[in-house]
Design a protein around this motif. Structure first.
Motif, short mmCIF file in Angstrom:
data_model
loop_
_atom_site.label_atom_id
_atom_site.label_comp_id
_atom_site.label_asym_id
_atom_site.label_seq_id
_atom_site.Cartn_x
_atom_site.Cartn_y
_atom_site.Cartn_z
N GLN A 1 -18.27 -92.38 -33.25
CA GLN A 1 -17.83 -92.36 -34.93
C GLN A 1 -19.00 -92.11 -35.77
OE1 GLN A 1 -14.02 -95.11 -34.80
NE2 GLN A 1 -13.23 -93.59 -33.31
N GLN A 2 -19.30 -93.24 -35.65
CA GLN A 2 -20.24 -93.23 -37.19
C GLN A 2 -21.94 -92.39 -37.35
OE1 GLN A 2 -20.87 -97.53 -38.68
NE2 GLN A 2 -18.16 -97.71 -37.63
N GLY B 1 -21.47 -83.50 -36.67
CA GLY B 1 -20.94 -81.91 -37.32
C GLY B 1 -19.71 -81.63 -35.46
N ASP B 2 -18.62 -80.18 -35.43
CA ASP B 2 -17.63 -79.90 -34.98
C ASP B 2 -18.79 -79.34 -33.88
OD1 ASP B 2 -15.90 -82.47 -35.58
OD2 ASP B 2 -14.83 -80.54 -36.66
N PHE C 1 -10.42 -91.50 -26.25
CA PHE C 1 -11.08 -92.79 -26.74
C PHE C 1 -11.37 -92.77 -28.05
CE2 PHE C 1 -11.10 -92.39 -22.26
CZ PHE C 1 -10.63 -93.68 -21.60
N VAL C 2 -12.03 -91.42 -28.43
CA VAL C 2 -11.88 -91.57 -29.24
C VAL C 2 -11.63 -90.83 -31.09
CG1 VAL C 2 -14.53 -92.56 -29.65
CG2 VAL C 2 -13.69 -90.27 -28.67
N ARG C 3 -10.78 -89.53 -31.06
CA ARG C 3 -9.99 -89.13 -31.39
C ARG C 3 -10.08 -89.51 -32.87
NH1 ARG C 3 -5.22 -86.90 -27.27
NH2 ARG C 3 -3.47 -89.45 -27.52
N ASP C 4 -9.93 -88.63 -33.31
CA ASP C 4 -8.99 -88.11 -34.68
C ASP C 4 -7.66 -88.78 -35.11
OD1 ASP C 4 -11.14 -87.83 -35.79
OD2 ASP C 4 -10.19 -85.71 -36.88
N GLU D 1 -14.67 -83.28 -28.73
CA GLU D 1 -13.68 -85.01 -28.40
C GLU D 1 -13.41 -85.01 -29.59
OE1 GLU D 1 -14.46 -85.50 -25.07
OE2 GLU D 1 -15.00 -83.21 -25.27
N ARG D 2 -13.70 -85.03 -31.04
CA ARG D 2 -13.55 -85.51 -32.05
C ARG D 2 -11.28 -85.25 -32.16
NH1 ARG D 2 -11.97 -83.74 -36.82
NH2 ARG D 2 -12.61 -81.53 -36.48
#
Length: 210
Positions: free
Chosen positions: A176-177, A183-184, A207-210, A201-202
């Protein structure tokens, strides 16, 4: 940069050839096994290997490193020194995962966050992304918007953290950081399975989506 994925070992680990299309100079990323498979692809593509790059120290990613380095007389670079205990323990890993004994080696260079690696006319940035292992690194081609992320992130999943010195909170922070802010549109090659983008994936990775 151009690339070709070569699944190797019973774990179908993505050994990846990254190369500069202008010079045909190449980096061999994570040669976990099957050196003959790697050699055939290099000859087919008429590449000139310059170095081996390792994302982390697990045997399915590094098992053929010594043999490939010997064949091409090239250095082994990476991962971060926090994975030295894994490189030193390859014999134990061979026994644990049922791999044939591999040739021991020491990297010619350990990597640090922010290092730069030239491959022909292209340049890869080194991003330290601990979590799956403490010394895991990612290689990022900013110009080509392409990353080799090893076992940090996968399409729809993330790396395991139940191996020695894995850390779940560190892994999530790395993704995440340090990865998503790139960039997407950045495509990534994971250590196993199909490619994806950080944006996909974001948005959808549970497990890590917004």
């Amino acid at each position: 940069m151009d690339f070709r994925i070569l699944p190797v070992t019973p774990f179908q680990q993505n050994c990846t050839l990254f190369w500069c299309p202008s010079t045909r100079h190449a980096a061999i990323i994570d040669p976990g096994g099957e050196p003959e498979t790697i050699d055939r692809a290099i000859r087919e593509l008429a590449l000139e290997p310059q170095r081996i790059l390792l994302t982390h120290g697990h045997i399915d990613h590094v098992g053929a490193s010594a043999e490939v380095a010997r064949r091409y007389a090239i250095p082994i670079i990476g991962p971060h020194a926090d994975d030295a205990f894994l490189i030193d323990g390859l014999a134990v890993q061979s026994e644990m995962f049922g791999f044939p004994q591999v040739t021991a080696f020491q990297p010619d260079q350990w990597l640090q966050h922010g290092d730069r690696i030239e491959v022909g006319e292209a340049r890869l940035s080194v991003i330290h992304c601990p979590g799956h292992t403490p010394g895991h690194v990612v290689f990022f081609d900013r110009e080509g918007q392409l990353a080799q992320v090893g076992d940090v992130l996968f399409q729809g999943s993330i790396g395991r953290t139940d191996f020695p010195r894995g850390n779940h909170s560190d892994l999530i922070a790395s993704i995440q950081q340090r990865l998503f802010p790139l960039g997407d549109d950045v495509r990534f090659v994971p250590g196993h399975g199909p490619t994806s983008t950080f944006g996909a994936e974001r948005r959808s990775n549970p497990f890590v989506r917004d």
